[in-house]
Design an enzyme around this catalytic site. Structure first.
Site, PDB file in Angstrom:
ATOM      1  N   TRP A  58     -96.874  79.513 -77.844  1.00 47.43           N
ATOM      2  CA  TRP A  58     -97.367  78.435 -76.998  1.00 47.43           C
ATOM      3  C   TRP A  58     -98.740  78.085 -77.360  1.00 47.43           C
ATOM      4  O   TRP A  58     -99.726  78.893 -77.773  1.00 47.43           O
ATOM      5  CB  TRP A  58     -97.557  79.216 -75.613  1.00 47.43           C
ATOM      6  N   MET A  59     -98.882  76.685 -77.201  1.00 50.80           N
ATOM      7  CA  MET A  59    -100.332  75.977 -77.342  1.00 50.80           C
ATOM      8  C   MET A  59    -100.646  75.223 -76.240  1.00 50.80           C
ATOM      9  O   MET A  59     -99.927  74.460 -75.877  1.00 50.80           O
ATOM     10  CB  MET A  59    -100.317  75.497 -78.586  1.00 50.80           C
ATOM     11  N   ASP A  61    -104.393  73.413 -74.105  1.00 48.20           N
ATOM     12  CA  ASP A  61    -105.856  72.365 -74.323  1.00 48.20           C
ATOM     13  C   ASP A  61    -106.315  72.855 -75.805  1.00 48.20           C
ATOM     14  O   ASP A  61    -106.568  73.941 -76.356  1.00 48.20           O
ATOM     15  CB  ASP A  61    -106.914  72.775 -73.428  1.00 48.20           C
ATOM     16  N   SER A 121    -110.268  77.196 -71.151  1.00 44.76           N
ATOM     17  CA  SER A 121    -111.088  76.222 -71.953  1.00 44.76           C
ATOM     18  C   SER A 121    -112.465  76.233 -72.050  1.00 44.76           C
ATOM     19  O   SER A 121    -113.082  76.740 -71.159  1.00 44.76           O
ATOM     20  CB  SER A 121    -110.225  74.964 -71.563  1.00 44.76           C
ATOM     21  N   ARG A 186    -113.789  75.641 -63.784  1.00 37.30           N
ATOM     22  CA  ARG A 186    -113.438  75.979 -65.111  1.00 37.30           C
ATOM     23  C   ARG A 186    -113.784  74.752 -66.128  1.00 37.30           C
ATOM     24  O   ARG A 186    -113.991  73.757 -65.535  1.00 37.30           O
ATOM     25  CB  ARG A 186    -111.834  76.329 -65.097  1.00 37.30           C
ATOM     26  N   GLU A 241    -109.586  69.072 -64.347  1.00 39.10           N
ATOM     27  CA  GLU A 241    -109.633  70.042 -65.402  1.00 39.10           C
ATOM     28  C   GLU A 241    -110.481  69.476 -66.639  1.00 39.10           C
ATOM     29  O   GLU A 241    -110.332  68.183 -66.540  1.00 39.10           O
ATOM     30  CB  GLU A 241    -108.144  70.564 -65.731  1.00 39.10           C
TER      31      GLU A 241
END
Ligand SMILES: *[C@@H]1O[C@H](CO)[C@@H](O)[C@H](O)[C@H]1NC(C)=O
Ligand SMILES: *[C@@H]1O[C@H](CO)[C@@H](O)[C@H](O)[C@H]1NC(C)=O
Ligand SMILES: *[C@@H]1O[C@H](CO)[C@@H](O)[C@H](O)[C@H]1NC(C)=O
Ligand SMILES: *[C@@H]1O[C@H](CO)[C@@H](O)[C@H](O)[C@H]1NC(C)=O
Ligand SMILES: *[C@@H]1O[C@H](CO)[C@@H](O)[C@H](O)[C@H]1NC(C)=O
Ligand SMILES: *[C@@H]1O[C@H](CO)[C@@H](O)[C@H](O)[C@H]1NC(C)=O
Length: 573
Positions: A58-59, A61, A121, A186, A241
């Protein structure tokens, strides 16, 4: 959890210099370069040739992009174990050209209570003296979001392989006195230096549905104090975000360091809206004396606002490329399939081709164009002489590899008489494109490209324009229609749309598409509207993928030029 410990122990023994065996063991755990490559492209038709992706898993941001000692760095949110979200670390790759990438061990991974449940992130800032620093969000044992600082272990290493977490971590925690929801705190940005010598950065948050960019200031990059007012907020936008904030010029395509202010400098504020899965931006005036940001008149300051990309593109982040004086945008392309399918194919998510970004001379929008370096993959150029595309016709562009191509096409319209009149109630371009897909005839349009098309046109992704009349002016609608992109019945196949700020009578109507097996990135009007399509063809794969120009309007349209190239494969990870 157990797996993560095993992996962390492996890495620690590596850091402590316990030899090569552990390195191999740990690499085997999180990346297995041979396994994907040996799988035939038949079994993996959706792997790409020149888009950034890890060999597996999984990838999401892009994180902390930067250039350091001539090397480009890309970190990214990565699950070392599975093709679904979880166990998030900062994976790390480097490049000298933004095209070919070498993988390194993850740079930041859970190791302390302040990030034990994930390293989420964040961004890189180059501090004076050419010292990179990373600010990132950690998830603590109570699943609260806190902010952390990490610095390179060895500044002489241009690859910045090892990172050391600050002993002051966590440097920011959400507190009730500060009225911050610990689950909405975040994604710190790159910091910028104000005229008072203090650093500023913003962090995404949400208070009762009002999305916001909380502002913090610091003298030493370690101790940060919240400003009384957020840099900016907007009601009913939900959690912001991956906010991004940076200067652009009103008269140059150059990029600027985040701290640059002065005459002709405008600022861009971007938020990724968790609630909608879309991003939007405004351009406005930033006043560093009192840290206010006011969007310019005409910008819509919520999810209906302007987007970098009207397709699948999220969690994006820019950086200033000091080597080429440009600002470069990275963005994540997620899958449109469910977790079962992603787990079966063993990977999920890609990065869009990095784009140079600048303010249009009108000041009304951001422009984007794939970084120039990607053009070195071009091969086997095909040129089409100027040609009339008769209403209702289709033209195959032969001689290029349909699954791996770059195509640039310029349209010319001689007669606007038959353009359909735009009904004033048609204000939603997405809806307009859905209602009038590629097969619905109009006066001027639809005309454009059918990419990743099967020979018999059972499958294709259509990228096209329609031109409407509004009183004495004309409006260009750009659409990307995925409804026929795959014979798979139950995959998500949306239609995307945007009105372009382009006068087709006076300006060139161009379309460029980068085609890469399962990704189509399209740029209308030399970067005025961009669309990323995530598609899963079943017939238009490998040699079965073709490229066509089409005109399904009643009126003729001229292709004044068409150039296409096959694209070579890049070396990626
Ligand atoms: C730092 O990196 C440089 C360049 O890679 C290397 O020569 C040097 O040995 C490194 N220093 C340490 C302490 O690891
Ligand atoms: C850019 O901004 C400067 C300073 O505000 C102004 O003088 C100039 O006219 C602007 N240029 C353009 C092209 O808008
Ligand atoms: C910030 O400063 C600008 C320029 O001096 C001024 O126009 C604006 O009203 C100030 N905003 C606030 C909230 O103080
Ligand atoms: C995912 O999609 C596949 C194919 O469309 C379907 O068979 C499967 O049931 C789906 N799985 C879930 C968990 O929805
Ligand atoms: C063009 O219109 C015809 C007839 O409606 C349709 O069969 C064909 O699929 C359309 N082309 C595209 C690209 O949608
Ligand atoms: C479109 O072009 C064709 C071929 O050049 C021509 O025969 C036809 O009359 C044109 N149609 C219109 C509506 O202009």
């Amino acid at each position: 959890m157990a797996k993560s410990c095993v992996w962390v122990i492996c890495l620690f023994s590596l850091l402590l210099g316990h030899g090569v065996l552990e390195l191999e063991a740990s690499q085997h755990e999180y990346r297995n370069p041979q396994s994907m490559q040996s799988q035939s492209s038949k079994r993996q038709p959706y792997r790409t040739a020149y888009h950034f992706q890890p060999p597996q898993n999984w990838m999401n941001d892009p994180n902390g992009p930067m250039i350091y000692k001539g090397i480009y760095h890309l970190f990214y949110q990565y699950n070392p174990y599975e093709a679904v979200w979880g166990n998030i670390v900062w994976a790390h790759s480097t490049s000298t050209d933004l095209v070919n990438w070498a993988a390194h061990p993850p740079a930041i991974y859970p190791s302390h209570p302040y990030d034990i449940n994930g390293c989420w992130s964040g961004s890189a800032t180059i501090l004076p003296g050419e010292k990179p620093a990373i600010l990132y969000t950690g998830i603590n044992p109570q699943n609260r979001q806190v902010q952390n600082l990490a610095m390179p272990k060895n500044l002489s290493d241009p690859f910045l392989i090892e990172w050391v977490k600050s002993p002051y971590n966590p440097i920011l925690i959400p507190t009730f006195e500060n009225n911050i929801d610990p689950s909405s705190f975040r994604d710190p940005t790159t910091a910028w230096l104000g005229p008072d010598g203090r650093w500023r950065m913003i962090i995404g948050s949400n208070r009762n549905g009002r999305g916001m960019a909380l502002l913090y200031r610091s003298k030493d990059f370690i101790h940060w104090k919240k400003a009384q007012h957020p840099l900016h907020s907007s009601k009913d936008t939900g959690m912001w975000e991956c906010p991004d904030f940076y200067p652009v010029s009103n008269s140059s395509k150059n990029g600027f360091d985040s701290s640059v202010i002065g005459s002709g400098i405008r600022h861009v504020l971007k938020a990724s809206l968790g609630g909608t899965g879309h991003e939007y931006y405004t351009v406005g005036t930033y006043n560093p004396e009192n840290d206010t940001y006011v969007p310019d008149k005409g910008f819509v300051d919520d999810s209906r606002g302007l987007r970098y990309d009207y397709g699948k593109f999220y969690g994006s982040k820019t950086f200033f490329d000091s080597a080429k004086n440009r600002r470069v945008l990275w963005g994540w392309i997620s899958e449109s399939t469910n977790a079962t399918i992603d787990l079966t194919k063993g990977w999920s998510g890609l990065q869009a081709i990095p784009r140079k970004l600048w303010l249009d001379k009108s000041g009304k929008q951001i422009m984007q164009w794939p970084v120039k370096e990607i053009e070195k993959l071009r091969t086997n150029q095909v040129n089409l002489p100027s040609k009339v595309l008769i209403g209702g016709s289709v033209l195959e562009v032969a001689g290029v590899t349909g699954s791996q191509a770059d195509v640039d096409i310029l349209f010319e319209i001689s007669d606007y008489e038959k353009a359909d009149v735009l009904d004033p109630s048609w204000t939603n371009p997405q809806e307009l494109c859905s209602r009038n897909g590629a097969s619905v005839k109009g006066g001027l349009g639809p005309f454009g490209l059918m990419v990743l098309a099967s020979k018999d046109l059972q499958e294709y992704t259509a990228v096209f324009f329609r031109i409407f009349k509004v009183q004495t002016n004309y409006v260009v609608l750009m659409c990307t229609d995925l409804s026929r992109s795959s014979l798979h019945l139950d995959y998500d196949k949306p239609t995307y749309g945007a009105f372009m700020d382009l006068d087709p009578v006076r300006e060139k109507l161009s379309l460029r598409s980068l085609i890469d097996h399962s990704i189509v990135e399209s740029f209308g009007g030399e970067g005025k509207a961009c669309f990323t399509a995530r598609v899963y063809p079943t017939m238009a794969i490998g040699d079965g993928a073709h490229l066509f120009a089409f005109n399904n309007g009643t009126e003729n349209v001229t292709i004044s030029s068409l150039t296409a190239w096959s694209m070579k494969k890049a070396q990626i990870n």
